[in-house]
Design a protein around this motif. Structure first.
Motif, mmCIF file in Angstrom:
data_model
loop_
_atom_site.group_PDB
_atom_site.id
_atom_site.type_symbol
_atom_site.label_atom_id
_atom_site.label_comp_id
_atom_site.label_asym_id
_atom_site.label_seq_id
_atom_site.Cartn_x
_atom_site.Cartn_y
_atom_site.Cartn_z
ATOM 1 N N GLY A 152 154.498 79.800 76.105
ATOM 2 C CA GLY A 152 155.634 80.276 75.321
ATOM 3 C C GLY A 152 155.618 81.758 75.015
ATOM 4 N N ILE A 153 154.775 82.548 75.696
ATOM 5 C CA ILE A 153 154.727 83.980 75.434
ATOM 6 C C ILE A 153 155.970 84.659 76.003
ATOM 7 C CG2 ILE A 153 153.398 84.378 77.555
ATOM 8 C CD1 ILE A 153 153.092 86.372 74.280
ATOM 9 N N ASP A 154 156.526 85.612 75.265
ATOM 10 C CA ASP A 154 157.656 86.415 75.735
ATOM 11 C C ASP A 154 157.113 87.773 76.167
ATOM 12 O OD1 ASP A 154 159.895 87.883 76.215
ATOM 13 O OD2 ASP A 154 160.867 87.482 74.286
ATOM 14 N N PRO A 155 157.168 88.113 77.473
ATOM 15 C CA PRO A 155 156.641 89.401 77.930
ATOM 16 C C PRO A 155 157.270 90.588 77.210
ATOM 17 C CG PRO A 155 157.058 87.971 79.809
ATOM 18 C CD PRO A 155 157.634 87.283 78.603
ATOM 19 N N GLY A 156 158.498 90.402 76.715
ATOM 20 C CA GLY A 156 159.153 91.494 75.992
ATOM 21 C C GLY A 156 158.479 91.816 74.672
ATOM 22 N N ASP A 157 157.680 90.885 74.151
ATOM 23 C CA ASP A 157 156.984 91.118 72.879
ATOM 24 C C ASP A 157 155.604 91.743 73.062
ATOM 25 O OD1 ASP A 157 159.116 90.007 71.521
ATOM 26 O OD2 ASP A 157 158.262 87.978 71.538
ATOM 27 N N VAL A 158 155.169 91.884 74.315
ATOM 28 C CA VAL A 158 153.834 92.420 74.578
ATOM 29 C C VAL A 158 153.882 93.942 74.587
ATOM 30 C CG1 VAL A 158 151.902 92.455 76.200
ATOM 31 C CG2 VAL A 158 153.271 90.376 75.947
ATOM 32 N N ARG A 159 153.008 94.571 73.813
ATOM 33 C CA ARG A 159 152.986 96.032 73.710
ATOM 34 C C ARG A 159 152.109 96.629 74.796
ATOM 35 N NH1 ARG A 159 150.131 96.993 68.772
ATOM 36 N NH2 ARG A 159 150.302 99.199 69.275
ATOM 37 N N ASP A 160 152.595 97.746 75.364
ATOM 38 C CA ASP A 160 151.786 98.533 76.291
ATOM 39 C C ASP A 160 150.996 99.530 75.445
ATOM 40 O OD1 ASP A 160 150.645 100.095 78.204
ATOM 41 O OD2 ASP A 160 152.516 100.744 79.138
ATOM 42 N N GLU A 161 149.710 99.267 75.259
ATOM 43 C CA GLU A 161 148.897 100.080 74.356
ATOM 44 C C GLU A 161 148.225 101.255 75.057
ATOM 45 O OE1 GLU A 161 146.202 97.315 72.607
ATOM 46 O OE2 GLU A 161 147.744 96.329 71.397
ATOM 47 N N TYR A 162 148.515 101.436 76.348
ATOM 48 C CA TYR A 162 147.849 102.509 77.099
ATOM 49 C C TYR A 162 148.189 103.884 76.527
ATOM 50 C CZ TYR A 162 146.726 105.676 80.943
ATOM 51 O OH TYR A 162 146.230 106.705 81.695
ATOM 52 N N ALA A 163 149.478 104.135 76.253
ATOM 53 C CA ALA A 163 149.887 105.452 75.749
ATOM 54 C C ALA A 163 149.224 105.753 74.399
ATOM 55 C CB ALA A 163 151.409 105.526 75.627
ATOM 56 N N GLU A 164 149.154 104.744 73.523
ATOM 57 C CA GLU A 164 148.514 104.942 72.220
ATOM 58 C C GLU A 164 147.029 105.256 72.400
ATOM 59 O OE1 GLU A 164 149.212 101.549 69.798
ATOM 60 O OE2 GLU A 164 151.389 101.587 70.087
ATOM 61 N N ALA A 165 146.369 104.511 73.278
ATOM 62 C CA ALA A 165 144.946 104.753 73.515
ATOM 63 C C ALA A 165 144.721 106.137 74.115
ATOM 64 C CB ALA A 165 144.389 103.670 74.442
ATOM 65 N N LEU A 166 145.628 106.558 75.008
ATOM 66 C CA LEU A 166 145.488 107.883 75.614
ATOM 67 C C LEU A 166 145.683 108.978 74.570
ATOM 68 C CD1 LEU A 166 144.969 109.382 78.235
ATOM 69 C CD2 LEU A 166 147.429 109.340 78.692
ATOM 70 N N ARG A 176 154.932 105.646 81.920
ATOM 71 C CA ARG A 176 153.531 105.950 81.685
ATOM 72 C C ARG A 176 153.314 107.449 81.479
ATOM 73 N NH1 ARG A 176 149.350 102.322 82.701
ATOM 74 N NH2 ARG A 176 150.105 100.249 82.201
ATOM 75 N N VAL A 177 152.366 107.780 80.643
ATOM 76 C CA VAL A 177 151.966 109.171 80.453
ATOM 77 C C VAL A 177 151.344 109.683 81.746
ATOM 78 C CG1 VAL A 177 150.495 110.738 79.141
ATOM 79 C CG2 VAL A 177 151.588 108.797 77.994
ATOM 80 N N GLN A 178 151.767 110.876 82.179
ATOM 81 C CA GLN A 178 151.268 111.431 83.422
ATOM 82 C C GLN A 178 149.925 112.123 83.217
ATOM 83 O OE1 GLN A 178 152.369 111.340 86.564
ATOM 84 N NE2 GLN A 178 154.075 109.998 86.038
ATOM 85 N N LEU A 179 148.949 111.762 84.016
ATOM 86 C CA LEU A 179 147.661 112.448 84.040
ATOM 87 C C LEU A 179 147.656 113.370 85.258
ATOM 88 C CD1 LEU A 179 145.192 109.539 83.179
ATOM 89 C CD2 LEU A 179 145.897 111.401 81.702
ATOM 90 N N HIS A 180 147.580 114.688 85.016
ATOM 91 C CA HIS A 180 147.629 115.655 86.107
ATOM 92 C C HIS A 180 146.219 115.974 86.603
ATOM 93 C CE1 HIS A 180 151.807 116.277 85.024
ATOM 94 N NE2 HIS A 180 151.450 116.573 83.793
ATOM 95 N N GLU A 181 146.122 116.341 87.871
ATOM 96 C CA GLU A 181 144.862 116.858 88.392
ATOM 97 C C GLU A 181 144.699 118.301 87.917
ATOM 98 O OE1 GLU A 181 144.926 116.430 92.622
ATOM 99 O OE2 GLU A 181 144.046 114.425 92.525
#
Length: 257
Positions: free
Chosen positions: A198-212, A26-31
């Protein structure tokens, strides 16, 4: 860094090297200071003399009834009279499905620590036996000084050690909803679950970094992003929503928003 331990079950002891099985990307959010963006740093300050303390001078402590503190450094903790300090002591084996997933904490890989044929053989036999029987080992261990319950299971031919919460650390959810469910509602819900399985968790994208990244670009450019859509409201007509979802899944559209 790997920790040398041994897995003990029955009269068998298997030397292993235990290391974390997961890592965060995950992208680090600093204080930071809101006014000028300066990083906020936390200092270790002794409350008695007000002096900042270097990390190597920090120990652990236990408050005693007389108001004094028992100081415990790493050397003292190594002498903790605990049988599981360097041992993963298997208490027994149970079907994997009997362990409630809510109890799982952190995962570690335990790999063979000894290249000797006898040690590797014991390791491989344990992993293969767990895989074939569908059982998991319930154990006690002190991987990070504190003794915890753990579950041992195979993953891709490697022994995985999951620390789990003690039973009294898990909160009860409270009373469950009591609204009756009709047979037709249940039938449609089960049909929808069947279509969506039948969903493969490996195919699910973590879109948090893109949104950040988009948010950072917007903030630095002095513009605002459109607020994301809120969650869907509960359907007023559940039967109609279930039927529409089934039709959409048959067309390959997924669940409509």
């Amino acid at each position: 860094m790997a920790t040398a331990m041994s897995v003990s079950f029955g009269l068998v002891s298997v030397p292993v090297l235990v290391s974390p099985a997961t890592e965060s990307h995950r992208v680090q959010l600093h204080e930071v200071h809101r006014g000028d963006g300066g990083r906020i740093r936390r200092r270790r300050v002794c409350e008695l003399d007000g002096q900042e303390v270097a990390y190597q001078d920090v120990a652990r402590g236990v408050a005693l009834p007389d108001g004094t503190t028992a100081v415990l450094d790493d050397v003292a903790l190594e002498r903790l009279p605990l049988a599981t300090t360097h041992v993963i002591e298997v208490l027994g084996f149970v079907p994997a499905g009997t362990v409630d997933p809510i109890s799982y904490q952190r995962a570690y890989y335990a790999r063979p620590a000894d290249a000797a044929a006898a040690a590797e053989r014991s390791y491989e036999v344990l992993v293969a036996a767990l895989a074939r029987t569908g059982l998991v080992g319930v154990a006690k261990t002190a991987i990070t000084s504190r003794e915890r319950l753990a579950v041992l299971r195979p993953r891709h031919g490697v022994l995985t050690v999951h620390t789990v919460y003690w039973p009294d650390e898990i909160r009860e959810p409270g009373p469950a909803p009591t609204l009756p469910v009709t047979d037709r509602e249940l039938e449609l819900a089960e049909m929808l679950l069947t279509h969506l399985k039948g969903i493969d968790p490996g195919d699910v994208r973590d879109e948090y970094a893109e949104a950040l990244d988009q948010l950072v670009a917007a903030v630095t450019a002095g513009r605002e992003l459109e607020a994301p859509a809120g969650p869907r409201e509960p359907p007023q007509d559940l039967m109609a929503a279930l039927e529409a979802s089934i039709r959409a899944s048959r067309r390959g559209e997924g669940t409509p928003r």
